[in-house]
Design a protein around this motif. Structure first.
Motif, PDB file in Angstrom:
ATOM      1  N   LEU A  46      99.155 126.013  87.257  1.00 26.89           N
ATOM      2  CA  LEU A  46      98.922 124.585  87.467  1.00 26.89           C
ATOM      3  C   LEU A  46      99.908 123.756  86.660  1.00 26.89           C
ATOM      4  O   LEU A  46     100.234 124.076  85.523  1.00 26.89           O
ATOM      5  N   GLU A  47     100.351 122.653  87.273  1.00 21.71           N
ATOM      6  CA  GLU A  47     101.220 121.721  86.564  1.00 21.71           C
ATOM      7  C   GLU A  47     100.446 121.059  85.418  1.00 21.71           C
ATOM      8  O   GLU A  47      99.232 120.862  85.498  1.00 21.71           O
ATOM      9  N   SER A  48     101.172 120.697  84.356  1.00 22.16           N
ATOM     10  CA  SER A  48     100.560 120.015  83.226  1.00 22.16           C
ATOM     11  C   SER A  48     100.308 118.550  83.575  1.00 22.16           C
ATOM     12  O   SER A  48     101.029 117.951  84.366  1.00 22.16           O
ATOM     13  N   PHE A  49      99.295 117.962  82.956  1.00 28.06           N
ATOM     14  CA  PHE A  49      98.978 116.545  83.189  1.00 28.06           C
ATOM     15  C   PHE A  49      99.969 115.611  82.510  1.00 28.06           C
ATOM     16  O   PHE A  49      99.969 114.404  82.769  1.00 28.06           O
ATOM     17  N   HIS A  50     100.857 116.130  81.676  1.00 29.35           N
ATOM     18  CA  HIS A  50     101.705 115.258  80.858  1.00 29.35           C
ATOM     19  C   HIS A  50     102.666 114.411  81.690  1.00 29.35           C
ATOM     20  O   HIS A  50     103.107 113.354  81.234  1.00 29.35           O
TER      21      HIS A  50
END
Length: 586
Positions: A46-50
Motif C-alpha cells: 500500500l502507498e503511504s499516506f504522506h
C-alpha cells in the motif's frame, strides 16, 4: 453492430515467475502489469499516506478535537461510496476514543448533494464544532463559507475533481488536487478517508494517546471490508493500490471477519460470503446499499454498516432488500419509457442519431436516473443524460449522465457552464459520470449545446460499440482449474477488466430460464467438450429464435450448487451465426 476486438498485448519484455502461465502473462500484460512484483497484493504494497495534501493539518485538527471532546460531525454522500466512507469515519473515530462523533448525510430529495448551507445549518443545531466531509466537499464553496461564519472548522476529504476555486476549508485532503504527490489518483472517497484515519492513528500513537486513554490501538485492516465495498461500488479504476485495498477487504469478508452489516447484505443478496468476489460487491451488495439513497434516506444504509449486532444487521439489510426491489421495478418502467422516447426521436435529414443524448420525462424518479443513463449509454454507445423533476413544481431538473471512453463528462459540463452562464445551476462528477441541475425551461437548450459539444470532441468511430476480449480459449483451458486461476487473479473491475474470451460454438440446447434468461448447452467449434452457458437478460429477439451456431463473448465462471463446482460460461454478448426463423415451441 458491436465490434468484437482482441485486447492488444504490448510487445515488451515481462518479468513473471515460471509458475505464471503464458495465458495469464498475456492477460496481465494487456492490463499494464509487467512483472510479478506488480501482482503483490499484500498490505506492505500500500502507498503511504504522506503524499496526500493537507494530511498533517487534517490529523492535527482531528487530534485537537478528540482531546478537547469537541462535537465532530461527518458529512456524507447518499451513494455507496459515501455510505461506506461515513461508516468508516464514524466507526474509526469512535474506536479512537472520540466521545462525541456522529454524522449527517443529506437527503437527496430535500438538500441535494454535498455540504450545502442548509446542511451546515442542521450541523449547527446539532452542536457541531468540526465538520469532516467524506466523498464530497471539493465543490462546496458556499457550504464551507457558511460553516466558517458559524465558527465551525471544516476538513474536506474528497476524490472528485476540483473546480477553479477551492473551498476555504481548514484542510483539504484530495489526491487529485493540483500538485498532489499521492501516487494513486484513483482512490475512491472511502479510500481517502481510510488514509486520513490511518494517518490519525499514527499521529495518536506517536503522542501516546491510546496509552493515556487506556484504549487498545485499533487495527486499520478491520476497516478494509468497507474500503473494498465502497471502492468497487464507485467504479473507480482498480490501479495497483486499489487492487490491494479491494483484495485485502475481500479476504477479510471471505474469512467471516467483516462487519455484520456487510455479511447481512451478502446474505439477503443470496451470495456465499466465503466465495464473495468483486463482482458480487459491485452488482449485488452495492445496489442494495444504494437503494437507500435512491429512494429513501442513506442513513438506513449507514446504520446497517455501523450495526454491531448480527440480528439487527439482518433486519436492516432486509429493509434495504425491499427498497432495492422497489428500485428495480421503477428502473424497468423507466427503461420502457426511455425506449419509447428513443423510438420517437425526430432525427435530422439522413437519420443521424445525436452524438450525445439528453432525455427528460416528468414521471422519472431522480433517484434512478443515473442507472437509467448507464443502461441507455450501453445501448446506444454514446454519452447520455437523463433528467427528472427536482421537486413537485418541476421548475428545476436534476440530471445524471454516463459517458463513453474519450469524452470527459465533467469537462464537457465545465465548458458549457463557462460559455453559457446561468444554463447550469450546479454540476460535478468524473470523466465517465456526472450530475447537474438546470432550469426546466432551458432543457432543450442544454440538449442541443451538449450534442454540439459532443460532435466537436467525439469522432464517429467512437460511437460504435466495442467489446475487447482476450482471444479464444484452447480446449484444455475450458476447465475448473482455469476458472479458479482467473478468479484468484483478481480483484477485477474498472480499469482492470475481468478476462473475457470469444469464440464460435455449436448450440446443442437452448432454453429460457427465469422468464428472461437463456441457458445453453454448447460445444466449441472444432472441439468436443460440452459446456454449460448462461446469458442474463439478452435481447428479447434472441429469446424467440432457434440458433444453431453462435459467436459469443464470455467469461469463465464456477457454478457452485449443492456442494459441487461445475464450469459455466457467463455470456456477455451473443451473435447468431446461423439463425432459423422458426419460433421455439411452447
Amino acid at each position: 453492430m458491436t465490434r468484437i476486438l482482441r485486447r492488444p498485448v504490448p510487445d515488451e519484455p515481462t518479468d513473471f515467475s515460471a509458475d505464471v502461465s503464458a495465458r495469464m502473462q498475456a492477460i496481465y500484460a494487456a492490463r499494464g502489469v509487467r512483472s510479478g512484483q506488480d501482482l503483490d497484493r499484500t498490505l506492505a504494497r500500500l502507498e503511504s499516506f504522506h503524499g496526500l495534501p493537507d494530511i498533517e493539518r487534517a490529523t492535527e485538527l482531528l487530534e485537537e478535537a478528540l482531546r478537547a471532546g469537541r462535537r465532530i460531525l461527518v458529512i456524507g454522500d447518499y451513494d455507496a461510496d459515501g455510505a461506506t466512507s461515513t461508516a468508516l469515519a464514524v466507526s474509526a473515530l469512535r474506536a479512537f476514543g472520540a466521545r462525541n462523533a456522529g454524522y449527517l448525510v443529506p437527503n437527496r430529495f430535500e438538500y441535494g448533494y454535498g455540504l450545502t448551507p442548509e446542511i451546515v445549518e442542521l450541523a449547527g443545531h446539532a452542536g457541531a464544532e468540526l465538520l469532516v466531509t467524506v466523498d464530497n466537499g471539493i465543490s462546496s464553496l458556499d457550504g464551507v463559507a457558511a460553516a466558517n461564519r458559524l465558527g465551525m472548522q471544516v476538513i474536506v476529504t474528497d476524490h472528485h475533481l476540483p473546480g477553479e476555486t477551492l473551498p476555504d476549508a481548514a484542510a483539504i485532503v484530495n489526491p487529485v488536487l493540483r500538485g498532489a504527490q499521492f501516487p494513486s489518483r484513483a482512490c475512491a472517497g472511502v479510500g481517502v478517508i481510510f488514509y486520513v484515519m490511518a494517518a490519525l492513528r499514527a499521529r495518536l500513537r506517536t503522542h501516546d494517546w491510546f496509552v493515556q486513554e487506556g484504549i487498545a490501538e485499533p487495527t486499520m485492516a478491520n476497516f478494509l471490508d468497507l474500503v473494498a465495498l465502497g471502492t468497487v461500488a464507485d467504479v473507480v479504476p482498480l490501479d495497483r493500490n486499489n487492487r490491494v485495498l479491494v483484495y485485502q477487504g475481500l479476504q477479510r469478508i471471505r474469512a467471516g471477519r467483516a462487519r455484520p452489516g456487510i455479511i447481512a447484505l451478502a446474505e439477503v443478496a443470496g451470495r456465499d460470503v466465503a466465495r464473495l468476489s468483486s463482482a458480487d460487491l459491485g452488482f449485488a451488495l452495492a445496489p442494495r446499499l444504494n437503494a437507500a439513497g435512491r429512494l429513501d434516506d442513506m442513513s438506513l444504509g449507514i446504520e446497517c454498516l455501523l450495526c454491531t449486532h448480527p440480528i439487527e444487521a439482518r433486519q436492516q439489510a432486509q429493509r434495504l432488500e425491499e427498497l432495492n426491489k422497489e428500485r428495480q421495478n421503477l428502473q424497468e418502467e423507466m427503461l420502457v419509457q426511455a425506449g419509447e422516447a428513443l423510438d420517437a426521436l425526430t432525427l435530422p435529414a439522413g437519420g443521424a442519431v445525436p452524438h450525445a443524448l439528453s432525455l427528460y420525462e416528468q414521471r422519472w424518479h431522480q433517484g434512478v436516473i443515473g442507472i437509467l443513463a448507464g443502461r441507455l449509454r450501453d445501448r446506444v454507445h454514446r454519452p447520455v443524460f437523463t433528467f427528472a423533476p427536482a421537486d413537485e413544481s418541476a421548475q428545476t431538473l436534476k440530471g445524471s449522465g454516463r459517458s463513453i471512453a474519450g469524452y470527459h463528462l465533467r469537462d464537457a459540463l465545465a465548458r458549457l457552464d463557462a460559455m453559457h452562464p446561468g444554463l447550469i445551476e450546479k454540476f460535478g462528477g468524473h470523466a465517465r459520470a456526472a450530475g447537474l441541475s438546470l432550469p426546466a425551461a432551458r432543457f432543450a437548450e442544454f440538449r442541443d449545446l451538449l450534442d454540439a459539444d459532443a460532435c466537436e470532441f467525439i469522432a464517429p468511430d467512437q460511437l460504435r460499440g466495442e467489446l475487447l476480449t482476450d482471444g479464444e480459449l484452447a480446449a484444455e483451458e475450458f476447465s475448473l482449474k482455469m476458472a479458479c486461476q482467473l478468479r484468484d487473479a483478481g480483484p477485477w473491475g474498472q480499469g482492470f477488466p475481468e478476462p473475457c474470451f470469444d469464440g464460435t460454438f455449436e448450440v446443442l440446447d437452448k432454453r429460457i430460464v427465469g422468464g428472461r434468461h437463456l441457458k445453453f448447452s454448447l460445444v466449441p467449434e472444432g472441439q468436443e467438450q460440452e459446456l454449460e452457458a448462461i446469458a442474463f437478460n439478452p435481447d428479447a429477439v434472441l429469446l424467440e429464435r432457434r440458433m444453431e451456431r453462435i459467436r459469443i463473448v464470455y467469461r469463465l465462471d464456477i457454478n457452485h450448487w449443492r456442494g459441487r463446482d461445475r464450469l459455466q460460461l457467463m455470456i456477455d454478448h451473443i451473435e447468431p451465426v446461423t439463425v432459423s426463423a422458426r419460433m421455439i415451441p411452447a
